[in-house]
Design a protein around this motif. Structure first.
Motif, PDB file in Angstrom:
ATOM      1  N   MET A  48      -6.048  -2.208   8.098  1.00 18.28           N
ATOM      2  CA  MET A  48      -5.992  -1.146   9.215  1.00 18.28           C
ATOM      3  C   MET A  48      -4.698  -0.841   9.500  1.00 18.28           C
ATOM      4  N   ARG A  49      -3.791  -1.823   9.848  1.00 21.44           N
ATOM      5  CA  ARG A  49      -2.426  -1.402  10.278  1.00 21.44           C
ATOM      6  C   ARG A  49      -1.711  -0.552   9.505  1.00 21.44           C
ATOM      7  N   ARG A  50      -1.944  -1.100   8.159  1.00 24.46           N
ATOM      8  CA  ARG A  50      -1.252  -0.024   6.961  1.00 24.46           C
ATOM      9  C   ARG A  50      -1.694   1.322   7.026  1.00 24.46           C
ATOM     10  N   ASN A  51      -2.763   1.521   7.280  1.00 21.04           N
ATOM     11  CA  ASN A  51      -3.592   2.759   7.329  1.00 21.04           C
ATOM     12  C   ASN A  51      -2.912   3.841   8.612  1.00 21.04           C
ATOM     13  N   VAL A  52      -2.621   2.960   9.778  1.00 20.58           N
ATOM     14  CA  VAL A  52      -2.159   3.463  10.816  1.00 20.58           C
ATOM     15  C   VAL A  52      -0.523   3.933  10.864  1.00 20.58           C
ATOM     16  N   ARG A  53       0.081   2.757  10.098  1.00 17.09           N
ATOM     17  CA  ARG A  53       1.525   3.066   9.705  1.00 17.09           C
ATOM     18  C   ARG A  53       1.482   4.430   8.943  1.00 17.09           C
ATOM     19  N   ASN A  54       0.867   4.406   7.683  1.00 16.15           N
ATOM     20  CA  ASN A  54       0.695   5.605   6.954  1.00 16.15           C
ATOM     21  C   ASN A  54       0.590   6.745   7.723  1.00 16.15           C
ATOM     22  N   LEU A  55      -0.341   6.866   8.467  1.00 18.17           N
ATOM     23  CA  LEU A  55      -0.498   8.132   9.412  1.00 18.17           C
ATOM     24  C   LEU A  55       0.756   8.646  10.263  1.00 18.17           C
ATOM     25  N   TRP A  56       1.499   7.615  10.836  1.00 16.30           N
ATOM     26  CA  TRP A  56       2.329   7.827  11.585  1.00 16.30           C
ATOM     27  C   TRP A  56       3.681   8.353  10.550  1.00 16.30           C
ATOM     28  N   TRP A  57       3.832   7.682   9.218  1.00 14.87           N
ATOM     29  CA  TRP A  57       4.972   7.991   8.415  1.00 14.87           C
ATOM     30  C   TRP A  57       4.585   9.457   7.822  1.00 14.87           C
ATOM     31  N   VAL A 317      19.420  12.889  22.459  1.00 16.95           N
ATOM     32  CA  VAL A 317      18.286  12.231  21.540  1.00 16.95           C
ATOM     33  C   VAL A 317      17.208  12.238  22.308  1.00 16.95           C
ATOM     34  N   VAL A 318      16.144  12.609  21.780  1.00 16.69           N
ATOM     35  CA  VAL A 318      14.648  12.601  22.226  1.00 16.69           C
ATOM     36  C   VAL A 318      14.103  11.601  21.462  1.00 16.69           C
ATOM     37  N   GLU A 319      13.387  10.405  21.982  1.00 12.26           N
ATOM     38  CA  GLU A 319      12.857   9.520  21.372  1.00 12.26           C
ATOM     39  C   GLU A 319      11.526   9.194  21.699  1.00 12.26           C
ATOM     40  N   PRO A 320      10.587   9.480  20.538  1.00 19.09           N
ATOM     41  CA  PRO A 320       9.119   8.922  20.697  1.00 19.09           C
ATOM     42  C   PRO A 320       9.074   7.731  20.333  1.00 19.09           C
ATOM     43  N   ALA A 321       8.736   6.549  20.950  1.00 22.15           N
ATOM     44  CA  ALA A 321       8.779   5.219  20.461  1.00 22.15           C
ATOM     45  C   ALA A 321       7.337   4.748  20.710  1.00 22.15           C
ATOM     46  N   ALA A 322       6.468   4.184  19.624  1.00 22.79           N
ATOM     47  CA  ALA A 322       5.202   4.100  19.714  1.00 22.79           C
ATOM     48  C   ALA A 322       5.145   2.353  19.179  1.00 22.79           C
ATOM     49  N   GLY A 323       4.017   1.678  19.884  1.00 19.96           N
ATOM     50  CA  GLY A 323       3.757   0.538  19.325  1.00 19.96           C
ATOM     51  C   GLY A 323       2.527   0.253  18.620  1.00 19.96           C
ATOM     52  N   LEU A 324       2.905  -0.288  17.357  1.00 16.45           N
ATOM     53  CA  LEU A 324       1.752  -0.347  16.160  1.00 16.45           C
ATOM     54  C   LEU A 324       0.498  -1.205  16.784  1.00 16.45           C
ATOM     55  N   SER A 356     -10.046   3.368   9.411  1.00 19.76           N
ATOM     56  CA  SER A 356     -10.907   2.252   8.987  1.00 19.76           C
ATOM     57  C   SER A 356     -10.215   1.532   7.777  1.00 19.76           C
ATOM     58  N   PRO A 357     -10.371   0.147   7.834  1.00 19.36           N
ATOM     59  CA  PRO A 357      -9.964  -0.497   6.507  1.00 19.36           C
ATOM     60  C   PRO A 357     -10.541  -0.257   5.269  1.00 19.36           C
ATOM     61  N   TRP A 358     -11.710   0.086   5.289  1.00 19.48           N
ATOM     62  CA  TRP A 358     -12.450   0.697   4.007  1.00 19.48           C
ATOM     63  C   TRP A 358     -12.919   2.030   4.423  1.00 19.48           C
ATOM     64  N   GLN A 359     -13.060   2.893   3.375  1.00 24.86           N
ATOM     65  CA  GLN A 359     -13.636   4.129   3.529  1.00 24.86           C
ATOM     66  C   GLN A 359     -15.155   4.074   2.799  1.00 24.86           C
ATOM     67  N   VAL A 360     -15.355   3.189   1.613  1.00 28.08           N
ATOM     68  CA  VAL A 360     -16.450   3.350   0.883  1.00 28.08           C
ATOM     69  C   VAL A 360     -16.910   1.835   0.893  1.00 28.08           C
ATOM     70  N   ALA A 361     -18.131   1.241   0.862  1.00 31.30           N
ATOM     71  CA  ALA A 361     -18.637  -0.081   0.474  1.00 31.30           C
ATOM     72  C   ALA A 361     -19.646   0.002  -0.620  1.00 31.30           C
ATOM     73  N   VAL A 362     -19.332  -0.255  -1.728  1.00 29.06           N
ATOM     74  CA  VAL A 362     -20.667  -0.210  -2.858  1.00 29.06           C
ATOM     75  C   VAL A 362     -21.454  -1.698  -2.680  1.00 29.06           C
ATOM     76  N   LEU A 363     -22.844  -1.288  -2.503  1.00 27.78           N
ATOM     77  CA  LEU A 363     -23.651  -2.392  -2.235  1.00 27.78           C
ATOM     78  C   LEU A 363     -25.033  -2.301  -3.312  1.00 27.78           C
ATOM     79  N   PRO A 364     -25.033  -3.168  -4.152  1.00 27.22           N
ATOM     80  CA  PRO A 364     -26.091  -3.429  -4.921  1.00 27.22           C
ATOM     81  C   PRO A 364     -27.424  -4.141  -4.133  1.00 27.22           C
TER      82      PRO A 364
END
Ligand code: GAP
Length: 478
Positions: A48-57, A317-324, A356-364
């Protein structure tokens, strides 16, 4: 059962317990009894943290033509921290309890701490045991270590307490390397370290955390307009890209006596936590303070020559500084819901599908090989397009509940009918609606459902936006 009040006092405990059980985050080195205010992010937390990082990036770098990324070292020349003012002034007032508990406190947090323990804010003595407190003394928050084998003063260095200084000291090199014209920004994400006196509220205030910062260099005189622009853009990001409810966010302009000595305007993006409003991101107009300080201390020219006007100046300089970590905690807390479904409690994380960590779960439906073979091949197919998990343990009902608890928007069930009709069921997390779709068109069906899920997240985040005390306009101060 009505959903719990998002500011219910025990919401943090409920969430922390879920997060440990499901593997979002937990204390660091727990088998040795843990270590204060340091945390590990488990398999779901790391995703999930990687997803948030990616959204910011994506919002701050990829979708813009005026921001360059960099990655600078955590340990820098110690002169950086002398010039930036951190060695002299990055301190908090510390008091010790001389009574029975012997705890250490931040003097400026005593009122809040007493209130949290049901005592009057101005009650004398230690918030814990009432013992006498020492006079406040200043404590520098930077972690120290030594570079090389000799641990003497000459080798002393610091772990960076913010990523920002990397952008200032590399400013001229980046301008030269990219041939950038002003205005433009330099951005980076990375770990920072602060030896906080009173870390609190789980991962809200920790000693090791990750920042997502951008320094936007502009011509003096245009800085307040840029400050206003970045305040609007950053509020938009939290609400629209991450799905945090606007009604629980506000943009608060600092009062004059709160501003750092170098700032003419600062506004914080704040979220309403169970313990009150807490800062997620600071958006500061830092003037030319940092570049000037580094010019004076290093003797290097960090000014900028504007060819259009033949003017040389030191950029503002204008600085937006966010905490992950705080953003991650906020998104989990904001998404946490409890409801009653057919007489049973259902916990659901209504996370934005891009978070969200996963978008899709496959469940037999069962572990029978006819079903698991089909399910495994679907999982492999879907992994190419979506963040996909496979789960064949326990009953289907329990697996749905688990996916709800970890915020997976779509669950795909492969059942015995699948073997005849070549179709599967897609169950949607929030409404628990189910649709049958042919396997041939499964990717498109998931895509369509995720589009709908994004729209629902946006709708939910924007609801009550008008109540959000978020209209404080930044003004020039000082
Ligand atoms: N360069 C500016 C700067 O560092 P800051 O307000 O001290 O500003 C920016 O930090 C953000 O970093 C905060 O809004 C918060 O989200 C996060 N942050 C700061 N200290 C933290 C801590 N001890 N634990 C977790 N996050 C922290």
């Amino acid at each position: 059962m009505p959903p719990p009040d998002p500011v219910a006092p025990d919401l943090l405990e409920r969430l922390v317990s879920l997060c440990k059980q499901r593997g979002f985050f937990f204390g660091s080195s727990e088998i040795y009894g843990g270590i204060n205010a340091l945390y590990d992010y488990g398999p779901l937390g790391a995703r999930m943290r990687r997803n948030v990082r990616n959204l910011w990036w994506r919002a701050m770098v990829e979708l813009r033509d005026d921001v360059e990324p960099i990655e600078t070292s955590i340990i820098m020349n110690p002169q950086v921290w002398v010039a930036s003012g951190h060695v002299a002034t990055f301190t908090d007032p510390l008091v010790d309890c001389t009574g029975s508990c012997r705890k250490r406190w931040r003097a400026d947090h005593l009122g809040d701490l007493r209130r949290e323990r049901g005592k009057p804010e101005d009650a004398p003595g230690c918030p814990e045991c009432g013992g006498r407190l020492t006079e406040a003394r200043q404590f520098n928050l930077m972690f120290r270590t030594h570079l090389g084998p000799v641990a003497d003063d000459a080798a002393q260095v610091y772990l960076r307490p913010e990523t920002a200084q990397g952008m200032f000291v590399d400013f001229a090199t980046v301008v030269q390397a990219t041939r950038r014209r002003l205005p433009f920004g330099i951005a980076q994400q990375g770990k920072s370290f602060r030896n906080e006196i009173s870390p609190s509220n789980s991962i809200f205030r920790t000693r090791e955390f990750e920042q997502m910062e951008m320094e936007f260099f502009c011509k003096p005189g245009t800085d307040l307009d840029w400050h206003s622009y970045w305040c609007t853009e950053r509020m938009r990001w939290w609400i629209e890209d991450c799905g945090v409810r606007a009604g629980r966010l506000r943009l608060r302009a600092h009062d004059e006596d709160e501003l750092s000595h170098y700032s003419v305007a600062t506004s914080d993006v704040e979220y309403l936590f169970p313990w009150g409003w807490g800062e997620l991101e600071g958006i500061a107009d830092r003037t030319d303070f940092d570049l000037r300080s580094h010019m004076e201390a290093s003797g290097r020219d960090l000014s900028y020559f504007e060819t259009e006007t033949n003017e040389r100046y030191v950029p503002y300089v204008v600085e937006p500084a966010a905490g992950l970590d705080r953003g991650f905690l906020t998104m989990l807390m904001d998404a946490y819901h409890e409801e009653e479904v057919r007489g049973e409690k259902r916990v659901v994380l209504r996370l934005h599908p891009d978070v969200s960590p996963w978008q899709v779960a496959v469940l037999p439906l069962s572990k029978k090989p006819q079903l698991t073979e089909v399910a495994r091949s679907l999982e492999q197919r879907l992994r190419n397009r979506f963040r996909t998990e496979y789960d064949e343990t326990q009953s289907i009902g329990r697996r749905y509940r688990r996916q709800d608890e970890i915020g997976t928007p779509l669950a795909i069930t492969v059942d015995f009918d699948t073997l005849d009709d070549n179709a599967v069921t897609i169950r949607e997390r929030d409404g628990m609606t189910q649709v049958r779709v042919p396997i041939d068109t499964l990717e498109q069906a998931c895509e369509d459902q995720l589009v709908a899920s994004r729209a629902a997240a946006l709708d939910r985040a924007r609801t009550a936006a008008d109540q959000a005390g978020q209209s404080a306009q930044p003004q020039r101060q000082g």
